[in-house]
Motif scaffolding. Structure first.
Motif, PDB file in Angstrom:
ATOM      1  N   ARG A   1       5.704  -2.707  -9.496  1.00  0.00           N
ATOM      2  CA  ARG A   1       5.578  -1.750  -8.397  1.00  0.00           C
ATOM      3  C   ARG A   1       4.131  -1.268  -8.244  1.00  0.00           C
ATOM      4  NH1 ARG A   1       9.890   2.576  -8.865  1.00  0.00           N
ATOM      5  NH2 ARG A   1      11.006   0.843  -9.826  1.00  0.00           N
ATOM      6  N   GLU A   2       3.520  -0.960  -9.389  1.00  0.00           N
ATOM      7  CA  GLU A   2       2.130  -0.523  -9.316  1.00  0.00           C
ATOM      8  C   GLU A   2       1.228  -1.617  -8.765  1.00  0.00           C
ATOM      9  OE1 GLU A   2      -0.063   1.491 -12.731  1.00  0.00           O
ATOM     10  OE2 GLU A   2       2.063   2.001 -13.013  1.00  0.00           O
ATOM     11  N   VAL A   3       1.497  -2.854  -9.214  1.00  0.00           N
ATOM     12  CA  VAL A   3       0.701  -3.980  -8.732  1.00  0.00           C
ATOM     13  C   VAL A   3       0.838  -4.099  -7.220  1.00  0.00           C
ATOM     14  CG1 VAL A   3       0.512  -6.499  -8.751  1.00  0.00           C
ATOM     15  CG2 VAL A   3       0.823  -5.256 -10.890  1.00  0.00           C
ATOM     16  N   LYS A   4       2.063  -3.962  -6.736  1.00  0.00           N
ATOM     17  CA  LYS A   4       2.288  -4.126  -5.311  1.00  0.00           C
ATOM     18  C   LYS A   4       1.608  -3.009  -4.516  1.00  0.00           C
ATOM     19  CE  LYS A   4       5.714  -4.787  -1.731  1.00  0.00           C
ATOM     20  NZ  LYS A   4       5.194  -3.685  -0.912  1.00  0.00           N
ATOM     21  N   ARG A   5       1.685  -1.789  -5.071  1.00  0.00           N
ATOM     22  CA  ARG A   5       1.063  -0.677  -4.350  1.00  0.00           C
ATOM     23  C   ARG A   5      -0.441  -0.933  -4.191  1.00  0.00           C
ATOM     24  NH1 ARG A   5      -1.611   3.273  -6.051  1.00  0.00           N
ATOM     25  NH2 ARG A   5      -1.056   2.959  -8.223  1.00  0.00           N
ATOM     26  N   GLN A   6      -1.064  -1.400  -5.270  1.00  0.00           N
ATOM     27  CA  GLN A   6      -2.500  -1.648  -5.197  1.00  0.00           C
ATOM     28  C   GLN A   6      -2.801  -2.819  -4.254  1.00  0.00           C
ATOM     29  OE1 GLN A   6      -4.480  -2.821  -8.767  1.00  0.00           O
ATOM     30  NE2 GLN A   6      -6.198  -1.459  -8.368  1.00  0.00           N
ATOM     31  N   GLU A   7      -1.941  -3.827  -4.279  1.00  0.00           N
ATOM     32  CA  GLU A   7      -2.121  -4.956  -3.370  1.00  0.00           C
ATOM     33  C   GLU A   7      -2.058  -4.483  -1.918  1.00  0.00           C
ATOM     34  OE1 GLU A   7      -3.516  -7.659  -4.909  1.00  0.00           O
ATOM     35  OE2 GLU A   7      -2.041  -9.027  -4.032  1.00  0.00           O
ATOM     36  N   ASP A   8      -1.102  -3.603  -1.640  1.00  0.00           N
ATOM     37  CA  ASP A   8      -0.973  -3.100  -0.272  1.00  0.00           C
ATOM     38  C   ASP A   8      -2.229  -2.350   0.162  1.00  0.00           C
ATOM     39  OD1 ASP A   8       1.479  -4.246  -0.090  1.00  0.00           O
ATOM     40  OD2 ASP A   8       2.614  -2.411  -0.514  1.00  0.00           O
ATOM     41  N   GLU A   9      -2.730  -1.517  -0.751  1.00  0.00           N
ATOM     42  CA  GLU A   9      -3.961  -0.779  -0.437  1.00  0.00           C
ATOM     43  C   GLU A   9      -5.114  -1.747  -0.148  1.00  0.00           C
ATOM     44  OE1 GLU A   9      -3.131   2.913  -3.511  1.00  0.00           O
ATOM     45  OE2 GLU A   9      -5.017   1.788  -3.669  1.00  0.00           O
ATOM     46  N   ASN A  10      -5.247  -2.744  -1.041  1.00  0.00           N
ATOM     47  CA  ASN A  10      -6.346  -3.690  -0.867  1.00  0.00           C
ATOM     48  C   ASN A  10      -6.190  -4.509   0.408  1.00  0.00           C
ATOM     49  OD1 ASN A  10      -7.659  -2.895  -3.169  1.00  0.00           O
ATOM     50  ND2 ASN A  10      -6.730  -4.472  -4.467  1.00  0.00           N
ATOM     51  N   ARG A  11      -4.934  -4.844   0.726  1.00  0.00           N
ATOM     52  CA  ARG A  11      -4.715  -5.637   1.934  1.00  0.00           C
ATOM     53  C   ARG A  11      -5.129  -4.827   3.165  1.00  0.00           C
ATOM     54  NH1 ARG A  11       0.164  -7.011   1.000  1.00  0.00           N
ATOM     55  NH2 ARG A  11      -0.435  -8.820  -0.250  1.00  0.00           N
ATOM     56  N   GLU A  12      -4.850  -3.538   3.110  1.00  0.00           N
ATOM     57  CA  GLU A  12      -5.222  -2.658   4.227  1.00  0.00           C
ATOM     58  C   GLU A  12      -6.745  -2.647   4.386  1.00  0.00           C
ATOM     59  OE1 GLU A  12      -4.294  -1.266   7.336  1.00  0.00           O
ATOM     60  OE2 GLU A  12      -2.632  -1.959   6.059  1.00  0.00           O
ATOM     61  N   ARG A  13      -7.432  -2.522   3.255  1.00  0.00           N
ATOM     62  CA  ARG A  13      -8.899  -2.497   3.297  1.00  0.00           C
ATOM     63  C   ARG A  13      -9.445  -3.841   3.776  1.00  0.00           C
ATOM     64  NH1 ARG A  13     -13.118  -2.099  -0.093  1.00  0.00           N
ATOM     65  NH2 ARG A  13     -12.067  -2.867  -1.948  1.00  0.00           N
ATOM     66  N   ALA A  14      -8.798  -4.914   3.347  1.00  0.00           N
ATOM     67  CA  ALA A  14      -9.224  -6.252   3.781  1.00  0.00           C
ATOM     68  C   ALA A  14      -9.070  -6.378   5.293  1.00  0.00           C
ATOM     69  CB  ALA A  14      -8.399  -7.323   3.076  1.00  0.00           C
ATOM     70  N   ARG A  15      -7.962  -5.873   5.800  1.00  0.00           N
ATOM     71  CA  ARG A  15      -7.735  -5.930   7.254  1.00  0.00           C
ATOM     72  C   ARG A  15      -8.852  -5.207   7.997  1.00  0.00           C
ATOM     73  NH1 ARG A  15      -2.395  -6.918   9.430  1.00  0.00           N
ATOM     74  NH2 ARG A  15      -3.247  -6.014  11.333  1.00  0.00           N
ATOM     75  N   THR A  16      -9.177  -4.014   7.517  1.00  0.00           N
ATOM     76  CA  THR A  16     -10.214  -3.232   8.181  1.00  0.00           C
ATOM     77  C   THR A  16     -11.529  -4.012   8.215  1.00  0.00           C
ATOM     78  OG1 THR A  16      -9.161  -1.339   7.140  1.00  0.00           O
ATOM     79  CG2 THR A  16     -11.257  -0.944   8.244  1.00  0.00           C
ATOM     80  N   LEU A  17     -11.905  -4.571   7.060  1.00  0.00           N
ATOM     81  CA  LEU A  17     -13.165  -5.315   7.011  1.00  0.00           C
ATOM     82  C   LEU A  17     -13.103  -6.566   7.883  1.00  0.00           C
ATOM     83  CD1 LEU A  17     -14.261  -5.039   3.289  1.00  0.00           C
ATOM     84  CD2 LEU A  17     -15.677  -4.527   5.276  1.00  0.00           C
TER      85      LEU A  17
END
Ligand SMILES: Nc1ncnc2c1ncn2[C@@H]1O[C@H](COP(=O)(O)OP(=O)(O)OP(=O)(O)O)[C@@H](O)[C@H]1O
Ligand SMILES: [Mg+2]
Lengths: 297, 248
Positions: free
Chosen positions: B117-133
């Motif tokens: 769950r923690e891994v997924k939460r961090q992945e989601d955050e990073n994916r969001e940041r990747a989208r923005t960039l």
């Protein structure tokens, strides 16, 4: 007939586990391990020797996996920082040294006479065909390995491995310790080979160094390449095709009017032909992804 | 922020780099120019830990970094890109981006199995940041394509965006404009200016004089491995040794 099919599937499933370990190393990380069979032998011998000393099977299997993984890790230390071919040479050498060790250190391994008389999982509780039970058990273990590996491959950890496979300068430039990941991959792949070794011992009921010839490593390579490097499903499919064909023809020997050496030679020729045909029409392997093979930077 | 002193490096007896002094201040954009084969990339390789210098000292943020592994240097916040762009063609664009963040829970085997769950939460955050960039760099529509399907210029954009994903304190860019068409070049220049305004520090190799003059606030000129001139763009433009090196 049904017993025969069970045996064929059992062997194929054990080697499918074995091949999954190699696929992690080669398919996902790009490591060339030509001595994969050594880790299977370590798993088998450790489990059997411990069990013969009275250790229950579960801890004995875990110890076999751990020792196989540890040996993989130790081999990685001097080689993984060098070019890819060093690992290939060192592993192939290690596998042969280990086989000669098993042959010659009779005080421990009884040399060519091999070891037997160890117990098998739930042996006393199973009535009827033990191999059928063992097949179910191995299939469960295979499924668990598959699922755990898929989870890893789709995780950030797996992403780092794939980046190393393509160009290790990139993960290094982004702060990933490339050596550490390669070594983790090698350790885990070796531990999986060790696990397969334990189950090979359970199936055979009698192990000796001839079960761990260098050729076994290359069968796993064929399974991985045939099914599609970097694809766990493909590896399992490749292993089932290859090993059911192998053990199938071995069992069919009685019915074909050829000597066993002739059949052996034909078998290898047929596998070679199969590999050539697949590589011609589907170089990425049966289930491999084309994009992961052909696109160039 | 970065200072390089007395770096020497030879390949088979031939000196590739002999850089007596080079410095980059925090928030600055420093250019390195010089004709082909004068050792610019080798200098970058040494700074970023991909090559070991024979001699010399490199200090980044008060820490000696010469001899450190490339991954350690990157983790300190000094992130480079490559002259021959290295987009990972067999990963998708977004996977390229997601590779970069530094501390990822899911880069540990046990966390993947035991703390999904923690891994997924961090992945989601990073994916969001990747989208923005990716959006900023105009690559969002390509995010699920294999990076091998991108054009040369898009690969460069991806490489810069990916480096930013690692949240560097300083970026080393090796010819970020080579093989990039003028429209994309303008775009990259624009992002770089924006990043600089947000406080990013740059060291950029470029052999196009016009671009580097426009971009940098300080320039080092290399010739045959040595720094033959340095100064603000105006000074360098009128330096005779530089004109000699460039015009033969
Ligand atoms: N690994 C190596 N082994 C031997 N010689 C090398 C190596 N790397 C670079 N060189 C040599 O060092 C010199 C400097 O090369 P470098 O790539 O640093 O130049 P550069 O300034 O980046 O050139 P360019 O503008 O073409 O990118 C060249 O003469 C090159 O041939
Ligand atoms: Mg260069």
């Amino acid at each position: 007939m049904i017993e025969y099919i069970i045996t064929v599937l059992l062997i194929a499933a054990i080697y499918a586990i074995f091949s999954l370990g190699l696929n992690l190393e080669w398919g996902f990380t790009g490591l060339i391990n030509f001595g994969h069979v050594a880790f299977m032998a370590i798993g088998a011998y450790t489990t059997v020797l411990l069990n013969l000393k009275g250790v229950p099977l579960l801890p004995a299997v875990i110890a076999g996996m751990a020792l196989a993984g540890l040996c993989g890790g130790l081999l990685g230390i001097p080689t993984l920082k060098l070019r890819a071919d060093y690992l290939a040479i060192v592993t192939i050498g290690f596998a042969e040294i280990l086989r000669f060790f098993l042959l010659n250190e009779g005080w421990l391994t009884r040399g060519p006479m091999g070891l037997h008389g160890y117990s098998r999982p739930f042996e006393d509780m199973i009535q009827g065909d033990y191999n059928f039970f063992l097949l179910l058990l191995v299939l469960i273990v295979l499924a668990v390995c598959y699922l755990m590996l898929e989870k890893l491959i789709k995780s950030p950890w797996g992403r780092v491995l794939k980046s190393i496979r393509e160009d290790e300068d990139v993960p290094a430039s982004l702060g990933k310790n490339v050596f550490s990941y390669k070594n983790q991959s090698l350790m885990l792949g070796s531990a999986i080979a060790g696990l397969a070794g334990s189950f090979l011992a359970f199936y055979l009921q009698y192990i000796n160094p001839r079960n761990f010839m260098p050729m076994e490593t290359f069968y796993a390579w064929i399974a991985v390449v045939l099914g599609g490097s970097g694809n766990n499903k493909g590896t399992i499919l490749g292993a089932f095709i290859l090993f059911s064909f192998f053990s199938g023809t071995r069992f069919a020997q009685g019915y074909i009017p050829l000597s066993s050496t002739q059949i052996g030679a034909l078998r290898i020729m047929f596998i070679g032909l199969l590999l050539i045909v697949v590589m011609m029409f589907k170089p990425e392997g049966l289930l491999g992804k084309k994009e992961e093979l052909t696109l160039m930077g | 922020m970065l200072s390089v002193k007395g770096i020497e490096k030879s390949f088979g007896g031939i000196k590739a780099v002999d850089a007596s002094f080079l410095e980059v201040k925090e928030g600055g954009t420093v250019g390195v120019i010089g004709p082909n084969g004068v050792g610019k990339t080798t200098l970058f390789n040494i700074i970023s830990g991909f090559d070991k210098p024979d001699n010399g000292a490199i200090v980044f943020n008060g820490e000696n970094i010469e001899g450190k592994m490339s991954s350690e240097i990157a983790r300190l916040g000094l992130v480079r890109t490559f002259q021959l762009s290295k987009a990972l063609t067999k990963l998708t664009v977004v996977e390229n981006m997601m590779l970069a963040p530094q501390v990822q829970q899911g880069e540990r085997i046990w966390n993947v199995w035991l703390r999904p769950r923690e891994v997924k939460r961090q992945e989601d955050e990073n994916r969001e940041r990747a989208r923005t960039l990716l959006e900023i760099f105009g690559l969002l529509s390509m995010k699920d394509e294999y990076a091998g399907a991108l054009s040369g210029g898009q690969k460069r954009l991806l490489e810069i965006a990916r480096a930013l994903m690692a949240e560097p304190k300083m970026l080393l860019l090796d010819e970020p404009f080579s093989g990039v068409n003028p429209t994309l070049t303008k775009k990259i220049l624009k992002y770089m200016t924006e990043l600089r305004d947000e406080g990013m520090t740059f060291l950029v190799i470029e052999h196009d004089m016009h671009i580097i003059m426009q971009l940098s606030d300080f320039i080092y000129v290399l010739n045959k491995g040595e720094v033959i001139a340095s100064g603000e763009p105006e000074e360098v433009r009128n330096n005779e040794r530089v004109l000699d090196a460039y015009l033969g």
